[in-house]
Write an enzyme that holds these catalytic residues in place. Structure first.
Site, PDB file in Angstrom:
ATOM      1  N   GLU A   1     -15.394  17.261  78.391  1.00  0.00           N
ATOM      2  CA  GLU A   1     -16.595  18.015  78.042  1.00  0.00           C
ATOM      3  C   GLU A   1     -16.154  19.141  77.120  1.00  0.00           C
ATOM      4  OE1 GLU A   1     -19.475  16.902  78.718  1.00  0.00           O
ATOM      5  OE2 GLU A   1     -18.821  15.389  80.157  1.00  0.00           O
TER       6      GLU A   1
ATOM      7  N   ASP B   1     -12.178  11.469  80.266  1.00  0.00           N
ATOM      8  CA  ASP B   1     -13.380  11.993  79.618  1.00  0.00           C
ATOM      9  C   ASP B   1     -13.235  13.501  79.459  1.00  0.00           C
ATOM     10  OD1 ASP B   1     -16.270  11.365  78.744  1.00  0.00           O
ATOM     11  OD2 ASP B   1     -16.522  13.078  80.075  1.00  0.00           O
TER      12      ASP B   1
ATOM     13  N   HIS C   1     -22.496  13.247  82.268  1.00  0.00           N
ATOM     14  CA  HIS C   1     -22.134  14.361  81.394  1.00  0.00           C
ATOM     15  C   HIS C   1     -21.302  15.429  82.099  1.00  0.00           C
ATOM     16  CE1 HIS C   1     -24.539  12.510  78.344  1.00  0.00           C
ATOM     17  NE2 HIS C   1     -25.657  12.672  79.023  1.00  0.00           N
TER      18      HIS C   1
ATOM     19  N   ASP D   1     -18.428  10.850  84.700  1.00  0.00           N
ATOM     20  CA  ASP D   1     -18.422   9.881  83.608  1.00  0.00           C
ATOM     21  C   ASP D   1     -17.213   8.952  83.697  1.00  0.00           C
ATOM     22  OD1 ASP D   1     -20.776  10.832  82.638  1.00  0.00           O
ATOM     23  OD2 ASP D   1     -19.946  11.812  80.866  1.00  0.00           O
TER      24      ASP D   1
END
Length: 228
Positions: free
Chosen positions: A22, A20, A160, A165
């Site tokens: 960000e 994942d 998040h 996540d």
């Protein structure tokens, strides 16, 4: 956006890496990665993790910080993407990648970053749990990661942030794998769901204007069909 790379697989595999990202925004051409996390999974069990903040070389917009909680101060002394990405790519190796909405989002950032900083393509096959969830759970109105977590009674605390996540998504993917196994057991023949001879994805029974047929779950990447 360039979509070259590995194949999308709408299936369950026991060995994979879930990842994942960000970012500072939604555009992989103009925004930057600010966090990368991944979990290496073997036999359905997490055996190793990778997580790193990334200095984007620019201020992080408040709109991004409001979602993921990552501030300029947090990444001030973090390495750049050019420094971080080689370690991340070494971590994922040639694994099948698993992630939520990675087909349209995370992989675009990852591929763009690899081309830009390393002149390298990422060709790993991948499973997008967003598309897999739509196949397994058509009754849900929305298929966000937090929606899947709620359905499977998985804690969504810390959503998040990339590593949180990853943990949530890994658990959801295992649950989706169980649903696929149950679907196979419940077929009228009692045998496993038929698989696509071209790409290995499961074949799903669909209705067209000429009647029922079997279509590849990898559509539109794979357009294989066969008569019912």
């Amino acid at each position: 956006m360039n979509t070259s790379g590995g194949k999308r697989l709408n299936q369950y595999v026991k060995d994979y890496t879930v990842f994942d990202l960000e970012t500072t925004g939604l555009n992989p051409e103009t925004d930057e990665i600010i966090e990368i996390s991944a979990l290496r999974v073997r036999g359905g069990n997490v055996i190793e993790k990778f997580t790193a903040l990334v200095n984007p070389g620019r201020p992080i917009p408040y709109s991004a910080t409001r979602i993921n909680g990552i501030t300029d101060q947090m990444v001030e002394n973090a390495p750049s993407l050019r420094q971080t990405l080689p370690d991340f790519l070494a971590f994922i190796g040639k694994d099948i990648l698993v992630g939520h909405n990675i087909h349209s989002f995370d992989l675009n950032f990852l591929r763009n970053g690899a081309r830009r900083t390393m002149e390298q393509n990422i060709k790993n096959d991948y499973v997008d749990t967003l598309s897999l969830a739509k196949i397994c759970l058509p009754q849900l109105h929305r298929h966000r990661l937090t929606d899947l977590a709620a359905y499977f009674h998985i804690a969504a605390a810390g959503a998040h942030r990339a590593l949180n996540d990853c943990v949530m998504n890994q658990l959801c993917y295992e649950k989706l794998g169980t649903l696929l196994e149950q679907a196979a057991e419940n077929t009228a023949s009692g045998q496993a769901l038929p698989t696509c001879p071209r790409c290995g994805n499961v074949l799903l029974k669909r209705n067209g204007k000429f009647g029922a047929f079997w279509g590849c779950a990898g559509f539109p990447s794979c357009r294989y069909t066969q008569n019912d």
